[in-house]
Design a protein around this motif. Structure first.
Motif, mmCIF file in Angstrom:
data_model
loop_
_atom_site.group_PDB
_atom_site.id
_atom_site.type_symbol
_atom_site.label_atom_id
_atom_site.label_comp_id
_atom_site.label_asym_id
_atom_site.label_seq_id
_atom_site.Cartn_x
_atom_site.Cartn_y
_atom_site.Cartn_z
ATOM 1 N N LYS A 46 0.862 -1.234 0.020
ATOM 2 C CA LYS A 46 0.284 0.023 0.098
ATOM 3 C C LYS A 46 0.939 1.187 0.101
ATOM 4 N N PHE A 47 1.924 1.180 0.731
ATOM 5 C CA PHE A 47 2.617 2.374 0.750
ATOM 6 C C PHE A 47 3.326 2.481 -0.445
ATOM 7 N N GLY A 48 4.112 1.529 -0.922
ATOM 8 C CA GLY A 48 4.678 1.755 -2.508
ATOM 9 C C GLY A 48 3.811 2.291 -3.365
ATOM 10 N N SER A 49 2.525 1.552 -3.499
ATOM 11 C CA SER A 49 1.636 1.822 -4.846
ATOM 12 C C SER A 49 1.209 3.345 -4.413
ATOM 13 N N SER A 50 0.841 3.946 -3.163
ATOM 14 C CA SER A 50 0.293 5.020 -3.037
ATOM 15 C C SER A 50 1.098 6.200 -3.617
ATOM 16 N N ILE A 51 2.432 5.889 -3.681
ATOM 17 C CA ILE A 51 3.338 7.104 -4.231
ATOM 18 C C ILE A 51 3.334 6.947 -5.518
ATOM 19 N N THR A 52 3.487 5.684 -6.397
ATOM 20 C CA THR A 52 3.511 5.347 -7.636
ATOM 21 C C THR A 52 2.188 5.489 -8.340
ATOM 22 N N GLN A 53 1.288 5.542 -7.478
ATOM 23 C CA GLN A 53 -0.107 5.764 -8.184
ATOM 24 C C GLN A 53 -0.385 7.310 -8.188
ATOM 25 N N LEU A 54 -0.016 7.976 -7.237
ATOM 26 C CA LEU A 54 0.020 9.438 -7.208
ATOM 27 C C LEU A 54 0.664 9.920 -8.524
ATOM 28 N N ARG A 55 2.049 9.481 -8.605
ATOM 29 C CA ARG A 55 2.935 10.138 -9.642
ATOM 30 C C ARG A 55 2.052 9.738 -10.950
ATOM 31 N N ASP A 56 1.608 8.667 -11.033
ATOM 32 C CA ASP A 56 1.113 8.173 -12.582
ATOM 33 C C ASP A 56 -0.359 9.067 -12.724
ATOM 34 N N GLU A 57 -1.014 9.022 -11.807
ATOM 35 C CA GLU A 57 -2.367 9.398 -11.969
ATOM 36 C C GLU A 57 -2.705 10.939 -11.928
ATOM 37 N N ILE A 58 -1.817 11.566 -11.146
ATOM 38 C CA ILE A 58 -1.790 12.871 -10.575
ATOM 39 C C ILE A 58 -2.412 13.765 -12.042
ATOM 40 N N LYS A 59 -3.167 14.687 -11.598
ATOM 41 C CA LYS A 59 -3.756 15.738 -12.601
ATOM 42 C C LYS A 59 -3.685 17.163 -12.091
ATOM 43 N N HIS A 60 -3.112 17.912 -13.088
ATOM 44 C CA HIS A 60 -3.303 19.620 -12.550
ATOM 45 C C HIS A 60 -4.374 19.921 -13.378
ATOM 46 N N CYS A 61 -5.055 20.903 -12.415
ATOM 47 C CA CYS A 61 -6.398 21.747 -12.710
ATOM 48 C C CYS A 61 -5.934 22.501 -13.969
ATOM 49 N N SER A 62 -6.663 22.427 -15.054
ATOM 50 C CA SER A 62 -6.560 22.847 -16.331
ATOM 51 C C SER A 62 -6.480 24.468 -16.174
ATOM 52 N N SER A 63 -7.182 24.999 -15.272
ATOM 53 C CA SER A 63 -7.243 26.323 -15.093
ATOM 54 C C SER A 63 -6.234 27.172 -14.240
ATOM 55 N N CYS A 64 -5.983 26.455 -13.103
ATOM 56 C CA CYS A 64 -5.141 27.024 -11.968
ATOM 57 C C CYS A 64 -3.752 26.170 -11.899
ATOM 58 N N TYR A 65 -3.688 25.181 -12.267
ATOM 59 C CA TYR A 65 -2.552 24.057 -12.136
ATOM 60 C C TYR A 65 -2.262 23.651 -10.672
#
Lengths: 206, 206
Positions: A46-65
Motif C-alpha cells: 500500500k505504501f509503495g503503490s500510494s506514491i507510484t499511483q499518485l505520480r502516475d495518475e495525478i492531474k493538474h487543474c487545467s485552469s489554476c494548475y
C-alpha cells in the motif's frame, strides 16, 4: 573484512532510494526501511503503490494548475468563490496554507515554482503564460502576488508586475509586517521598517 | 469552505502512508510526497519498487537470522570467521554497527527484538530457541551479549543468561564504561561506578 556495508543488495537499494529524499540521510533511511521491513506485506505494498499511483495518475487543474483528481479543481469549480480575484502562489503547499486560514474566497494560480537563475529556473519553466492569457481575457479584477519574501520571490513578483501592469488589473501583494506573537525587539529592521511604512488604521476587533 | 484539506485523494493517501513512518509527521510527509511528485516517473517507480521488492524478497540467514540475499549470510558463510564465538544482538542494525568497528571476527545471532513486556514482546517472539539449540549442539565456546543498556536489554540479558548458563559456554557482555571523548564530570554515576569496578590494565597502545 569483506562485509563492511549492507548485508543485502535489496536493503542497500531501498536505503539508497530513501536517502534521495530531502532531509533524509543514510541513518534515517535505514531506520525507515527497517521499520517498513517489520510491517505486514500488504501495508508495504500500500505504501509503495500510494506514491507510484499518485505520480502516475495525478492531474493538474487545467485552469489554476493546482493538484487535482479532476480536470478542474474543487476551488475553480466552486461557483461561490470570487473568480475575478486570483492569488498567485509558488506551489500547491501555499494553496493549502492559505486555504487553512479560511480568510480567502478568490481562486488561485499555481506557478509551479519561482524564478531562480541559480537553480536554472526561468519564467518559461513556470505557468506564467497562462496567467497572462487569463489577464488578457479581461476577466480579472485583482491579482494578489503571494510569493515568499526571498530574493527569488521578489524577482518573480517584479517579473509578474511588469507583465500584468499593462492590463487594467489591481495588482497587490500580501502584507509584510511583524508576525503575530513576535516581540518588536527581535524583529529585523527591514520588516519593522515596512510595518511602520504600511501602517493600517487601528481596528479594535482584530 | 469545503476545501479544508488536500485537493486530491491520491495526494492525501500518499501523505497518510508517509506519515505512518516513525518520526515523519504530516508536514514532512507532504514535503517528501511533493518532492517525489516533481521527480521523473521512472525514478518514483524505482523508489516504490525498491521497498516492495525488499519486503517481498528479503531473506533471513537461516543460521543467524541476519538479513541476507542468500540462504546463509556472508558472515556465517565465511570460513575465516570464528564460528565458536557468537555475538547476540537485537537487530541487523547492531550487526552493521559492530561490523563497522572491524574489531570482531566471530559470528552473530540476531534476536529480532528485545524482551519488552510493555510492548507485548516476550521471549517466544524472539529467535531465542534457535540460540539454545545451537548452544545445545556444543559448538559454542563464547556467547557475547551485546544488547542495549536499557531495562529491556538487561531483562533480555538476564533471561538469556539463565537459559545458557547450564551449558559449558563462556557468557560475556560488552564492556560498559566511560565513552571515548567523554568528560568524567558529565558521565552519569552508574556508568562511572561500573567503569571503576571493571577497570582494566593500562595499555599504552590504546
Amino acid at each position: 573484512m569483506s562485509y563492511t556495508n549492507f548485508p543485502s543488495k535489496l536493503l542497500e537499494n531501498a536505503v539508497a532510494e530513501f536517502s534521495k529524499l530531502p532531509g533524509i540521510g543514510r541513518k534515517t533511511a535505514l531506520r525507515l526501511v527497517l521499520h517498513l521491513l517489520n510491517q505486514p506485506k500488504e501495508d508495504v505494498h500500500k505504501f509503495g503503490s500510494s506514491i507510484t499511483q499518485l505520480r502516475d495518475e495525478i492531474k493538474h487543474c487545467s485552469s489554476c494548475y493546482n493538484i487535482s483528481d479532476t480536470e478542474i479543481c474543487d476551488i475553480c469549480a466552486n461557483p461561490k468563490r470570487d473568480h475575478e480575484t486570483i492569488c498567485v502562489v509558488e506551489s500547491i503547499r501555499d494553496v493549502m496554507s492559505i486555504e487553512r486560514t479560511q480568510q480567502y474566497n478568490g481562486i488561485y494560480h499555481v506557478l509551479g515554482g519561482i524564478i531562480s537563475p541559480m537553480d536554472g529556473i526561468g519564467p518559461s519553466d513556470l505557468q506564467i503564460d497562462p496567467l497572462i492569457v487569463k489577464a488578457n481575457e479581461g476577466k480579472m479584477k485583482e491579482v494578489i502576488l503571494a510569493l515568499s519574501t526571498t530574493m527569488e520571490g521578489d524577482t518573480t513578483n517584479f517579473y509578474l508586475y511588469k507583465k500584468l501592469n499593462k492590463f487594467n488589473i489591481n495588482i497587490t501583494t500580501i502584507a509584510r509586517g511583524v508576525s503575530i506573537g513576535d516581540e518588536l525587539e527581535y524583529t529585523d529592521e527591514i520588516t519593522l521598517g515596512r510595518s511602520i511604512l504600511h501602517r493600517t488604521p487601528f481596528d479594535q476587533n482584530l
